[in-house]
Write a protein that holds these residues in place. Structure first.
Motif, PDB file in Angstrom:
ATOM      1  N   MET B   1       0.846  -1.204   0.000  1.00 28.03           N
ATOM      2  CA  MET B   1       0.000   0.000   0.000  1.00 28.03           C
ATOM      3  C   MET B   1       0.877   1.247   0.000  1.00 28.03           C
ATOM      4  O   MET B   1       1.713   1.409   0.882  1.00 28.03           O
ATOM      5  N   PRO B   2       0.743   2.136  -0.984  1.00 25.58           N
ATOM      6  CA  PRO B   2       1.568   3.349  -1.035  1.00 25.58           C
ATOM      7  C   PRO B   2       1.335   4.199   0.205  1.00 25.58           C
ATOM      8  O   PRO B   2       0.222   4.230   0.739  1.00 25.58           O
ATOM      9  N   ALA B   3       2.363   4.868   0.650  1.00 26.97           N
ATOM     10  CA  ALA B   3       2.244   5.707   1.840  1.00 26.97           C
ATOM     11  C   ALA B   3       1.274   6.848   1.576  1.00 26.97           C
ATOM     12  O   ALA B   3       1.137   7.317   0.452  1.00 26.97           O
ATOM     13  N   GLY B   4       0.575   7.274   2.617  1.00 24.61           N
ATOM     14  CA  GLY B   4      -0.307   8.424   2.492  1.00 24.61           C
ATOM     15  C   GLY B   4      -1.703   8.082   2.024  1.00 24.61           C
ATOM     16  O   GLY B   4      -2.576   8.936   1.993  1.00 24.61           O
ATOM     17  N   LEU B   5      -1.941   6.835   1.652  1.00 22.14           N
ATOM     18  CA  LEU B   5      -3.277   6.439   1.187  1.00 22.14           C
ATOM     19  C   LEU B   5      -4.103   6.037   2.407  1.00 22.14           C
ATOM     20  O   LEU B   5      -3.764   5.090   3.105  1.00 22.14           O
ATOM     21  N   THR B   6      -5.182   6.755   2.672  1.00 23.26           N
ATOM     22  CA  THR B   6      -5.971   6.446   3.868  1.00 23.26           C
ATOM     23  C   THR B   6      -7.349   5.932   3.469  1.00 23.26           C
ATOM     24  O   THR B   6      -7.697   5.902   2.286  1.00 23.26           O
ATOM     25  N   LEU B   7      -8.109   5.547   4.493  1.00 22.07           N
ATOM     26  CA  LEU B   7      -9.465   5.042   4.254  1.00 22.07           C
ATOM     27  C   LEU B   7     -10.318   6.080   3.521  1.00 22.07           C
ATOM     28  O   LEU B   7     -11.119   5.744   2.655  1.00 22.07           O
ATOM     29  N   ASN B   8     -10.092   7.353   3.852  1.00 22.53           N
ATOM     30  CA  ASN B   8     -10.885   8.409   3.222  1.00 22.53           C
ATOM     31  C   ASN B   8     -10.776   8.383   1.706  1.00 22.53           C
ATOM     32  O   ASN B   8     -11.762   8.605   0.999  1.00 22.53           O
ATOM     33  N   HIS B   9      -9.595   8.141   1.201  1.00 17.88           N
ATOM     34  CA  HIS B   9      -9.410   8.111  -0.256  1.00 17.88           C
ATOM     35  C   HIS B   9     -10.330   7.068  -0.884  1.00 17.88           C
ATOM     36  O   HIS B   9     -10.967   7.317  -1.909  1.00 17.88           O
ATOM     37  N   PHE B  10     -10.388   5.887  -0.241  1.00 13.12           N
ATOM     38  CA  PHE B  10     -11.211   4.816  -0.807  1.00 13.12           C
ATOM     39  C   PHE B  10     -12.691   5.158  -0.730  1.00 13.12           C
ATOM     40  O   PHE B  10     -13.448   4.909  -1.661  1.00 13.12           O
ATOM     41  N   VAL B  11     -13.087   5.749   0.410  1.00 14.45           N
ATOM     42  CA  VAL B  11     -14.502   6.073   0.578  1.00 14.45           C
ATOM     43  C   VAL B  11     -14.929   7.127  -0.445  1.00 14.45           C
ATOM     44  O   VAL B  11     -16.011   7.038  -1.037  1.00 14.45           O
ATOM     45  N   ILE B  12     -14.042   8.104  -0.699  1.00 15.59           N
ATOM     46  CA  ILE B  12     -14.390   9.144  -1.678  1.00 15.59           C
ATOM     47  C   ILE B  12     -14.432   8.549  -3.089  1.00 15.59           C
ATOM     48  O   ILE B  12     -15.332   8.851  -3.882  1.00 15.59           O
ATOM     49  N   LEU B  13     -13.474   7.672  -3.383  1.00 10.65           N
ATOM     50  CA  LEU B  13     -13.502   7.006  -4.694  1.00 10.65           C
ATOM     51  C   LEU B  13     -14.813   6.256  -4.875  1.00 10.65           C
ATOM     52  O   LEU B  13     -15.477   6.356  -5.927  1.00 10.65           O
ATOM     53  N   SER B  14     -15.227   5.512  -3.848  1.00 16.86           N
ATOM     54  CA  SER B  14     -16.439   4.710  -4.002  1.00 16.86           C
ATOM     55  C   SER B  14     -17.665   5.607  -4.083  1.00 16.86           C
ATOM     56  O   SER B  14     -18.604   5.314  -4.830  1.00 16.86           O
ATOM     57  N   LEU B  15     -17.654   6.740  -3.349  1.00 13.41           N
ATOM     58  CA  LEU B  15     -18.777   7.673  -3.427  1.00 13.41           C
ATOM     59  C   LEU B  15     -18.888   8.239  -4.845  1.00 13.41           C
ATOM     60  O   LEU B  15     -19.981   8.319  -5.420  1.00 13.41           O
ATOM     61  N   ALA B  16     -17.730   8.576  -5.431  1.00 15.17           N
ATOM     62  CA  ALA B  16     -17.736   9.105  -6.801  1.00 15.17           C
ATOM     63  C   ALA B  16     -18.307   8.064  -7.762  1.00 15.17           C
ATOM     64  O   ALA B  16     -19.140   8.377  -8.633  1.00 15.17           O
ATOM     65  N   LEU B  17     -17.876   6.818  -7.581  1.00 16.59           N
ATOM     66  CA  LEU B  17     -18.353   5.749  -8.462  1.00 16.59           C
ATOM     67  C   LEU B  17     -19.859   5.542  -8.299  1.00 16.59           C
ATOM     68  O   LEU B  17     -20.597   5.355  -9.267  1.00 16.59           O
ATOM     69  N   PHE B  18     -20.319   5.631  -7.026  1.00 21.60           N
ATOM     70  CA  PHE B  18     -21.749   5.474  -6.746  1.00 21.60           C
ATOM     71  C   PHE B  18     -22.553   6.573  -7.433  1.00 21.60           C
ATOM     72  O   PHE B  18     -23.581   6.309  -8.063  1.00 21.60           O
ATOM     73  N   LEU B  19     -22.061   7.820  -7.359  1.00 22.08           N
ATOM     74  CA  LEU B  19     -22.784   8.930  -7.977  1.00 22.08           C
ATOM     75  C   LEU B  19     -22.791   8.775  -9.495  1.00 22.08           C
ATOM     76  O   LEU B  19     -23.815   8.996 -10.147  1.00 22.08           O
ATOM     77  N   LEU B  20     -21.643   8.382 -10.057  1.00 21.65           N
ATOM     78  CA  LEU B  20     -21.592   8.178 -11.514  1.00 21.65           C
ATOM     79  C   LEU B  20     -22.587   7.100 -11.934  1.00 21.65           C
ATOM     80  O   LEU B  20     -23.312   7.250 -12.926  1.00 21.65           O
ATOM     81  N   GLY B  21     -22.629   6.021 -11.158  1.00 22.82           N
ATOM     82  CA  GLY B  21     -23.589   4.948 -11.461  1.00 22.82           C
ATOM     83  C   GLY B  21     -25.012   5.450 -11.393  1.00 22.82           C
ATOM     84  O   GLY B  21     -25.835   5.158 -12.264  1.00 22.82           O
ATOM     85  N   SER B  22     -25.318   6.240 -10.360  1.00 26.26           N
ATOM     86  CA  SER B  22     -26.683   6.751 -10.208  1.00 26.26           C
ATOM     87  C   SER B  22     -27.046   7.656 -11.381  1.00 26.26           C
ATOM     88  O   SER B  22     -28.159   7.581 -11.916  1.00 26.26           O
ATOM     89  N   ILE B  23     -26.101   8.533 -11.787  1.00 26.45           N
ATOM     90  CA  ILE B  23     -26.374   9.428 -12.915  1.00 26.45           C
ATOM     91  C   ILE B  23     -26.624   8.604 -14.174  1.00 26.45           C
ATOM     92  O   ILE B  23     -27.551   8.856 -14.948  1.00 26.45           O
TER      93      ILE B  23
END
Lengths: 495, 105
Positions: B1-23
């Motif tokens: 796992m690259p340094a500096g990558l936190t849980l928040n990054h993943f949650v935001i990525l998944s939120l973006a994907l969820f919104l794109l899917g909904s659109i």
């Protein structure tokens, strides 16, 4: 007790029997040409499963399969209700002209698989199990809706069902993923402990997750705003499947809804009231959903000329009445909801049976086919439909009155006066459209080209049984009330 | 796992994907397009499950198992979905969900 895999099998016999039935029917369909008698075989298997459920030992409650499922009083109620729904659906399938033309083996195997899935939904104690069971119900229902391959309406209904269902369950598992992240577990009782123990849990995140989860479960019970599929699917599907979706699938949806919203994210206080998570005001949201569901279902039903479509909107409204018991956040309310669901099972199944008898005889489902039914030789179906529609309205001496009485009484005791008034006003509005078919059957002259009315004894048998039960439990309700009272036990590991 | 990558990054990525899917679900009229949008929503949930499982050792297996089941059920749903779309195409010669509606009211 927390039972392991092998120890659980003894308590899982009814489901195992149904699963064996699915496999047997698939094999028999390959061996026997034509698939005759497969419907009767499925009916016998389901009846045996009901006997096994009745014979099962009544412990205080157990976790099955390492806490994947839970076997308790509440699960027992829905096991019985769902298997009874399957029996009605199978009985109707055997007597329905629509079903005769489709692949018998496929049809009955998928119908039994849907029954197992609904039972699993009602018993699930884990987010993964809940999702798997709900999705299995959905997948089988899509296929059953579209089973009439040469019927355009049936195909269109299946596509709409698939699209709405896919979106709703997608939103649901996204919401579940947040709950999983916040609570660190998929198990309902662990989630409960984690959410109530954590100080300053992020209320907004929990609320959004709960709303997303509500979309998946609300779609199963067809509550506003996830009701749009219901009229189209109910109209397009073969009538036995419509019935099964209206009574079985809806009951399973209410079971899962209650399991998630009561034991998983609410807390039973010593005074017997359930307490929601502080700052997560889902009861308020559901009060609004419930009021709109009742009103919208009834208002939309007013303009329908197709009986199947009218009953679809009516079943949306009926889900609203049952939700009225659910939102009260008390054992009193849940008991009223269970009584209502049982009443709804009897009267809605009955109404659909009569619609099927008329559709078999005339090939039509619109109100024109009902004109002068009594004069054309269909006095008994006309009387039975009148009883079921009166019961759906909530007229005394029918089981529908008992259901409505308990729901409204519980709402008034919990001081939800506005909701109770909305519910009662809705019942008055519903009288108008429920009485239109009655007027057509008894008072209007038959259409000039109407053929004489014929029907088979097989269908009359089911119609008669449901009519007697609707009136019988309406006049003497204690068995239903006792059944609901005994089922009001959620197993959460403490007892 | 690259340094500096936190849980928040993943949650935001998944939120973006969820919104794109909904659109995608809301704007597409093509049945296959809508099914693709649903697939995006499911995968957004999957990212969440795997990320939460990675960052919470107590729930390591729960999340991963859930993700595997979602992938499997997405496949099953695609099979049934495409079968229904194919049947619709045989009847109507189009898979536009708004075209030729007969069930209305």
């Amino acid at each position: 007790m927390d039972l392991g895999n092998l120890a659980s099998l003894r308590l899982f016999l009814p489901e195992l029997l149904l699963i064996a039935g699915v496999l047997t029917i698939i094999v028999l369909d390959l061996l026997l040409a034509g698939g005759s008698l497969l419907g009767e075989l499925s009916l016998i298997i389901t009846a045996c499963a009901l006997l096994l459920v009745a014979e099962a030992p009544h412990a205080a409650g157990d976790w099955l399969f390492n806490r994947m499922l839970v076997d308790d009083g509440f699960g027992f109620f829905f096991r019985v209700l769902i298997i009874l729904s399957a029996i009605v659906a199978l009985w109707m399938s055997i007597g329905s002209d629509e079903v005769k033309v489709c692949e018998q083996g496929e049809y009955y195997a998928i119908l039994l698989a849907a029954t197992v899935a609904m039972i699993l939904m009602a018993e699930s104690n884990n987010l993964l199990m809940a999702y798997l069971a709900l999705e299995l119900v959905s997948l089988t229902s899509y296929v059953l809706t579209g089973i009439l391959r040469d019927n355009r309406r049936s195909q269109e209904a299946a596509l709409k069902y698939l699209i709405y269902g896919g979106v709703a369950s997608g939103m649901m598992i996204y919401g579940m993923s947040w709950i999983f992240g916040l609570a660190g577990s998929l198990d309902f009782s662990v989630i409960n402990r984690a959410l109530f123990m954590t100080r300053d849990a992020p209320a907004l995140a929990i609320f959004i997750a709960v709303v997303l989860i509500l979309s998946g479960m609300g779609y199963k019970i067809a509550s506003v705003p996830f009701h749009m599929w219901a009229p189209d699917v109910y109209e397009g599907a073969p009538i036995p499947i419509t019935t099964f979706l209206a009574i079985g699938s809806k009951a399973a949806g209410f079971a899962l809804l209650t399991r998630f919203f009561y034991p998983a994210i609410s807390h039973l206080t010593a005074s017997g009231r359930w307490q929601a998570l502080s700052n997560v005001d889902w009861p308020q949201l559901l009060v609004v959903v419930c009021a709109i569901t009742m009103t919208l279902g009834n208002l939309a039903a007013l303009q329908q000329d197709n009986l199947k479509r009218m009953l679809a909107y009516s079943s949306i409204a009926q889900a609203g009445y049952a939700l009225l018991g659910f939102v009260l956040l008390s054992n009193d309310g849940v008991r009223a909801m269970l009584v209502y669901l049982f009443a709804y099972y009897l009267m809605d199944a009955g109404a659909f049976v009569v619609v099927m008898i008329v559709a078999n005889a005339t090939g039509r489902e619109d109100i024109g086919a009902y004109r002068g039914l009594a004069a054309r030789g269909g006095v008994w179906p006309a009387i039975a439909l009148t009883v079921f529609l009166l019961s759906l309205t909530g007229i005394p001496a029918t089981v529908g009155f008992i259901g409505k009485f308990y729901v409204f009484a519980a709402a008034i005791r919990q001081q939800f006066y506005i909701l109770a008034v909305i519910g009662i006003l809705n019942s008055v509005v519903s009288l108008y459209y429920y009485m239109r078919p009655v007027k057509a059957m008894f008072l209007e002259a038959p259409e000039p080209d109407a053929a004489p009315f014929t029907a088979e004894m097989w269908n009359y048998g089911l119609m008669g049984a449901l009519t007697i039960a609707t009136i019988g439990f309406g006049l003497y309700p204690p068995p239903v009330l006792d059944f609901a009272e005994r089922s009001l036990r959620f197993f959460s590991g403490q007892s | 796992m690259p340094a500096g990558l936190t849980l928040n990054h993943f949650v935001i990525l998944s939120l973006a994907l969820f919104l794109l899917g909904s659109i995608c679900v809301l704007t597409r009229r093509n049945a296959i397009g809508i099914l693709l949008g649903i697939e995006l929503i499911l995968n957004a949930a999957n990212i969440n499950y795997v990320a939460f499982a990675f960052f919470n050792p107590a729930a390591h297996y729960d999340g991963q198992v859930f993700a595997i089941f979602v992938i499997m059920l997405a496949a099953a749903e695609a099979v049934i979905g495409l079968a229904i779309v194919l049947a619709i195409y045989n009847h109507l010669r189009t898979i536009d969900v708004a075209a030729n509606e007969t069930l209305k009211g």
